[in-house]
Design an enzyme around this catalytic site. Sequence first.
Site, mmCIF file in Angstrom:
data_model
loop_
_atom_site.group_PDB
_atom_site.id
_atom_site.type_symbol
_atom_site.label_atom_id
_atom_site.label_comp_id
_atom_site.label_asym_id
_atom_site.label_seq_id
_atom_site.Cartn_x
_atom_site.Cartn_y
_atom_site.Cartn_z
ATOM 1 N N ASP A 19 0.958 -1.221 0.077
ATOM 2 C CA ASP A 19 -0.116 0.316 -0.038
ATOM 3 C C ASP A 19 0.878 1.218 0.098
ATOM 4 O OD1 ASP A 19 -2.901 1.432 0.791
ATOM 5 O OD2 ASP A 19 -1.192 2.365 2.192
ATOM 6 N N TYR A 64 2.713 10.007 -0.035
ATOM 7 C CA TYR A 64 3.824 9.602 0.820
ATOM 8 C C TYR A 64 5.195 10.016 0.066
ATOM 9 C CZ TYR A 64 0.249 6.487 2.871
ATOM 10 O OH TYR A 64 -0.725 5.845 3.326
ATOM 11 N N TYR A 88 -5.102 0.655 8.562
ATOM 12 C CA TYR A 88 -3.680 1.423 8.629
ATOM 13 C C TYR A 88 -3.483 1.920 9.949
ATOM 14 C CZ TYR A 88 -5.788 6.274 8.446
ATOM 15 O OH TYR A 88 -6.232 7.680 8.725
ATOM 16 N N LEU A 104 -0.640 -0.959 14.392
ATOM 17 C CA LEU A 104 -0.064 -0.832 15.658
ATOM 18 C C LEU A 104 -0.077 0.145 16.391
ATOM 19 C CD1 LEU A 104 2.943 -3.049 14.386
ATOM 20 C CD2 LEU A 104 1.033 -4.067 15.823
#
Length: 288
Positions: free
Chosen positions: A54, A59, A197, A200
């Site tokens: 992804d 980004y 997304y 964590l």
Amino acid sequence: MTHGQKERTVLLPDGTALPAIGQGTWYMGINRSVRAEEVKALRNGIERGMTVIDTAEMYAEGGAEEVTREAIADCRDDVFLVSKVYPHHADRKQMVTACENSLKRLGTDRLDLYLLHWRGRVPLEETVQALEQLREAGKIVRWGVSNLDTEDMQELWNIPAGQHCAVNQVLYHAASRGIENSLLPWLRERHVPVMAYCPLAQGGRLRTELLEHPVIRDIAAQRGVSTSQIALSWVIRDGDVLAIPKAVQLSHVAENAAAMDIILTHEEVERLNVAFPAPEGKVPLDIV
């Protein structure tokens, strides 16, 4: 790929089966001095069965797509490639250019999945028309959305071809369960999977609070695995959520891939539900 990993798949509406854990690229491509490590991490992840990658034009302003190109250069057909378009590029005119630029940076002729990164000022109807145009031209195989809440999804569903949406990518982890109230049930009714997304949690204090929680630590210790593996295993527990953690250290890549083999018991899930209760009512969508 181990026997266990093969079973941990998430089905797209068109029947395509994807591994339940893929790889995110947010914050990759910013610093050239670590590019070789980033490429190596993605390649290592692909070899370990995390074949969903992804990325997004946002980004590192295309830098993450360039890192991805290096990682997939000789194995493009083994990878399920996802990129995202800025909301201000999501109209009929600019989306074609944005998509072609992403394809160039990725060194490929098509995206397996193209997402609207979040909702901006362009009407959803026009965005859908642009996405459909790209799909018909063969530049993308399917499309979806990101950061859309229930009301946005309802609006999308009432647009011609809006129901071609293949996924909704949203923030989701044990300490951020807002989607379980209305969005997740709504998507489940329509068999639209979630891409999670920050599975964590976003770094810093939030991640520490999640991964250092006594219950997660205890379950991890009992199983002899890491706390991040327990957290990832929780995200993919129901079979219709695909997690996309980002990792650069090879030890983290290996941990993420191995988390596909960890199936939490009913009792462990209950303990985590008590430690991280879902909100009682509707809360705004968490977005980072």
